[in-house]
Structures are given as C-alpha cells and as structure tokens.
Design an enzyme around this catalytic site. Structure first.
Site, PDB file in Angstrom:
ATOM      1  N   HIS A 179       9.019  75.957 -46.203  1.00 36.40           N
ATOM      2  CA  HIS A 179       8.968  75.680 -44.759  1.00 36.40           C
ATOM      3  C   HIS A 179       7.518  75.827 -44.282  1.00 36.40           C
ATOM      4  O   HIS A 179       6.785  76.691 -44.774  1.00 36.40           O
ATOM      5  CB  HIS A 179       9.895  76.641 -44.008  1.00 36.40           C
ATOM      6  CG  HIS A 179      10.066  76.229 -42.571  1.00 36.40           C
ATOM      7  ND1 HIS A 179       9.126  76.510 -41.613  1.00 36.40           N
ATOM      8  CD2 HIS A 179      11.034  75.513 -41.953  1.00 36.40           C
ATOM      9  CE1 HIS A 179       9.527  75.988 -40.452  1.00 36.40           C
ATOM     10  NE2 HIS A 179      10.687  75.381 -40.643  1.00 36.40           N
ATOM     11  N   GLU A 214       9.373  67.445 -42.305  1.00 41.40           N
ATOM     12  CA  GLU A 214       9.199  68.150 -41.035  1.00 41.40           C
ATOM     13  C   GLU A 214       7.726  68.123 -40.620  1.00 41.40           C
ATOM     14  O   GLU A 214       6.933  68.965 -41.079  1.00 41.40           O
ATOM     15  CB  GLU A 214       9.628  69.608 -41.181  1.00 41.40           C
ATOM     16  CG  GLU A 214      11.091  69.801 -41.479  1.00 41.40           C
ATOM     17  CD  GLU A 214      11.561  71.148 -40.962  1.00 41.40           C
ATOM     18  OE1 GLU A 214      12.470  71.176 -40.142  1.00 41.40           O
ATOM     19  OE2 GLU A 214      10.989  72.174 -41.364  1.00 41.40           O
TER      20      GLU A 214
HETATM   21  P1  PGA Z   1      12.990  72.952 -34.454  1.00 41.42           P
HETATM   22  O1  PGA Z   1      12.673  73.609 -35.885  1.00 41.42           O
HETATM   23  O2  PGA Z   1      14.261  72.151 -34.588  1.00 41.42           O
HETATM   24  O3  PGA Z   1      13.126  74.126 -33.514  1.00 41.42           O
HETATM   25  O4  PGA Z   1      11.830  72.076 -34.110  1.00 41.42           O
HETATM   26  C1  PGA Z   1      12.884  72.899 -37.071  1.00 41.42           C
HETATM   27  C2  PGA Z   1      12.493  73.723 -38.268  1.00 41.42           C
HETATM   28  O5  PGA Z   1      11.558  74.522 -38.188  1.00 41.42           O
HETATM   29  O6  PGA Z   1      13.104  73.601 -39.343  1.00 41.42           O
END
Ligand code: PGA
Length: 254
Positions: A96, A168
C-alpha cells in the site's frame, strides 16, 4: 478471483474493536446472497480474529493490511503469515502506498512479502500507483513499471491466480480526487501488459482511490476494472453496502 467483482474494504488504522466487529457482522448478514460481487475486509491486526469470527459462515473474507516476508524470527513489529492464518485471514494487502511512502517499503521488499504469502497459499492484493508529481510529469507508467518489475520477475506462474493488483494513484487516496476513466483504463492496460510474460490472462485488477457511491458505477464502466480497494467509504455500513449494491446492479463481470 475473477468470477465476481471484488470490493475490498481497507480499514487502515480506523475502527476500534467493537466497531470493527459490529461492521463485520453487518456485512456478513448483508452479503449472504450476492450474485456478482465478493466483499472482503482488512481490519487492523488486533481485530482480525474477532472480525473473522463475526464473518464466519458468510462469504466475507478477512485479510491483513500487511504480512511478513519470513516465516518467523526476530522481526519486531512484523506479523507472521501463520499467525494471520490462525486469526482466520485468507488474504493480505501488500505494498500500500502508505507503507511505501511513510515506512520506506521498497518494491523489492513488497515483492518478497507477496511471494512469501503466495507460496503459502494466501491471496494477495498488491497495490501500485504513482504520486501526484509523477502524474503531473506524465510518468505514471514509469512509476508502475518500477514498482512492478521485481513483482513480475519473482512471480511463479502457478501462484498467479491468487494475485490481485490494485491500481491506486497516491494523489487520489483520501483526497476526493480521482483519475479520468481514460487514465484508469490506460493504467490498467499497462499493468496487464507487465504480467503478459508470466500469465496467459491478465490478473484481477482493482481500482482504488476516493471510490464513493457517487463515482463507483462510472469507474466500473472501465474495461479491466474488476472491482475496488476502498478506504474511507468502507468504514460506514451504509456506504459500503451502497457500493456493493452498485456492483450487483452492474450484473456479471465481463
Ligand atoms: P480511499 O482509500 O478510498 O479513502 O481513498 C483507498 C486506499 O487507501 O486503499
């Protein structure tokens, strides 16, 4: 992993024990008859066992937000895969951006975590994504390539089915901003291409970053989006349920 759309709630360092367990039970009850979607949750380490207990007998799978790259030993602050399995975990998130940027996890370390988990039959959600500067400078693909190189190199073809990638963009996480559908499509296609030398079919690829009930249907319209990794909107039952309902309304995954 690809037969249903996957919605993974990343609860980060939010929710206390009773809140997490109550949310897991609400989701377990709600998710019994889902046709086109699977809902997974990643509570923080101390709440894994109680959430797994609450989700027992339901299709909800419980997973960890990280996993150690070694079986056991002197790794203060890490959590072993065996302990996670004992708590009822079926998957782990690795790489992440909060781990990469706040804790200095390198692409090589992330790949080691992933490989160890896959070899031990844990499903893995591997996160990749570019920073705002990289996005501005048109370096999204270069950033993804750098994060994916050690992952693809080390991936054993026989474990590939247990891997899911989450795209992401760092600048979209928790900000309310998100890429255009064209940008998401470009990134997902690029990620799929990186795996082409190891896998016949592209891996399951989720989108993550400010997913809400307002934008989810739009995002799900993008080819190669197999679901979402959701932070903030997964912390409240009504919002997570709304996301799952949108996925159900979208019908079977293509
Ligand atoms: P968010 O976070 O949906 O609050 O933008 C996503 C993540 O960090 O996996």
């Amino acid at each position: 992993m690809k037969s249903k759309r996957l919605l993974v709630g990343n609860w980060k360092m939010y929710l206390g024990s009773s809140e997490a367990t109550a949310l897991a039970s609400q989701l377990a009850t709600f998710s019994k008859d889902l046709k086109h979607s699977a809902a997974w949750i990643a509570p923080s380490f101390p709440h894994l066992a109680s959430c797994a207990q609450a989700a027992k007998g339901s299709p909800i799978q419980v997973g960890a937000q990280n996993v150690c790259w070694e079986a056991n030993g002197a790794f203060t602050g890490e959590v072993s895969l065996a302990s996670l399995k004992e708590c009822g975990c079926n998957f782990a998130i690795v790489g992440h951006s909060e781990r990469r940027l706040l804790c200095g996890e390198t692409p090589e370390l992330v790949a080691r975590r992933m490989n160890f988990a896959l070899q031990s039959n844990l499903q893995v959600i591997l996160c990749v994504g570019e920073t705002f500067e990289q996005h501005q400078d048109g370096e999204t693909h270069a950033a993804l390539a750098e994060q994916l190189a050690p992952v693809v190199d080390g991936l054993a073809a026989e474990h590939a089915d247990h891997l899911c990638v989450a795209y992401e963009p760092v600048w979209a996480i928790g900000t309310g901003r998100y890429p255009t559908n064209q940008e998401i499509r470009g990134a997902h296609e690029f990620i799929a291409q990186q795996f082409a030398r190891k896998m016949k079919d592209p891996p399951c690829i989720l989108y993550g970053g400010s997913v809400t009930p307002e934008n989810f249907e739009h995002i799900l319209g993008v080819p190669l989006v197999h679901g979402a990794l959701v932070g903030r909107a997964s912390l409240k039952f009504e919002q997570f349920r709304a996301l799952i309902e949108i996925s159900e309304r979208c019908g079977p995954i293509l």
